[in-house]
Design an enzyme around this catalytic site. Sequence first.
Site, PDB file in Angstrom:
ATOM      1  N   ASP A 232       4.396 -19.423  58.945  1.00  0.00           N
ATOM      2  CA  ASP A 232       5.283 -18.627  58.081  1.00  0.00           C
ATOM      3  C   ASP A 232       6.267 -17.713  58.822  1.00  0.00           C
ATOM      4  OD1 ASP A 232       3.714 -19.884  56.231  1.00  0.00           O
ATOM      5  OD2 ASP A 232       2.841 -18.075  55.363  1.00  0.00           O
TER       6      ASP A 232
ATOM      7  N   LYS B 281       3.688 -24.397  51.713  1.00  0.00           N
ATOM      8  CA  LYS B 281       2.389 -24.051  51.123  1.00  0.00           C
ATOM      9  C   LYS B 281       2.555 -22.978  50.048  1.00  0.00           C
ATOM     10  CE  LYS B 281       1.088 -20.730  54.776  1.00  0.00           C
ATOM     11  NZ  LYS B 281       1.032 -19.531  53.952  1.00  0.00           N
TER      12      LYS B 281
ATOM     13  N   CYS C 249      -1.944 -14.686  55.846  1.00  0.00           N
ATOM     14  CA  CYS C 249      -1.862 -16.160  55.938  1.00  0.00           C
ATOM     15  C   CYS C 249      -2.507 -16.717  57.198  1.00  0.00           C
ATOM     16  CB  CYS C 249      -0.408 -16.594  55.831  1.00  0.00           C
ATOM     17  SG  CYS C 249       0.237 -16.293  54.172  1.00  0.00           S
TER      18      CYS C 249
HETATM   19  N1  TIU Z   1       2.503 -15.394  55.368  1.00  0.00           N
HETATM   20  C1  TIU Z   1       1.815 -14.383  54.857  1.00  0.00           C
HETATM   21  O1  TIU Z   1       1.015 -13.740  55.533  1.00  0.00           O
HETATM   22  N2  TIU Z   1       2.119 -14.023  53.546  1.00  0.00           N
HETATM   23  C2  TIU Z   1       2.005 -12.756  53.055  1.00  0.00           C
HETATM   24  O2  TIU Z   1       2.258 -12.508  51.878  1.00  0.00           O
HETATM   25  N3  TIU Z   1       1.672 -11.773  53.966  1.00  0.00           N
HETATM   26  C3  TIU Z   1       1.628 -10.441  53.745  1.00  0.00           C
HETATM   27  O3  TIU Z   1       1.166  -9.720  54.633  1.00  0.00           O
HETATM   28  N4  TIU Z   1       2.104  -9.934  52.626  1.00  0.00           N
END
Ligand code: TIU
Length: 225
Positions: free
Chosen positions: A26, A131, A164
């Site tokens: 991400d 995802k 994530c």
């Molecule tokens: N990629 C991921 O960690 N998504 C989130 O929403 N992370 C947060 O820390 N908000």
Amino acid sequence: MTVIAAQPYDYPLPVDSRRIALVIIDMQRDFLEPGGFGEALGNDVSRLLAIVPAVKQLQDAFRAHGLMVIQTQEGHCPDLADCPPSKRERGQSNLKIGDQGPMGRILVLGEPGNAIIPDLKPKPGETVIAKPGKGAFYQTELEEVLRSHAISHLIVTGVTTEVCVQTTLREANDRGYECLLVEDATESYFPEFKQATLDMVRAQGGIVGWTATTEQVLAGLKTFV
Ligand code: TIU
């Protein structure tokens, strides 16, 4: 046996180098730049950018060795059919998933904010897994992709460490993958949560996996391939 120096003990590398993959979670504008989902949730997104050089170094090294590089992207289809109402409603943000923000619709696949940051842009042919959840195995083709490439070892990087990244590590660990989390190639909006995640992953003899620095991973790869 070839290893990566790691905690809580050396990470044994597979005999066949093609069984190891780099997973970049991400690293999209939504979480790293102002105006995206991360900021909409009330976070200071600037601290996440510090890991970009380390992730880039790993990406370059894996590419140079011809090893698999997998990226993930958290996002939803434009009709939000894959976004549970609970996820959209959670929090007290003015900007919710699907709303129009400064970088397009928040956390919607294909919008400018959803793109991987330019420094880490996937090359044509590299695997990118969209995802809908925090874990990269939930409602995705990731497990099938890993199986079809006979991958057994995952070197995990990206953001955010305790959301994530940790969810994906736990999903992967339960599926039998040998996971190593790269300490300086993952980051959180909350430094104490990052530290706690590193500690809990490698506690109890590596209950979820190993941790090591980028330098240690690169040194291990050099002797390996
Ligand atoms: N990629 C991921 O960690 N998504 C989130 O929403 N992370 C947060 O820390 N908000």
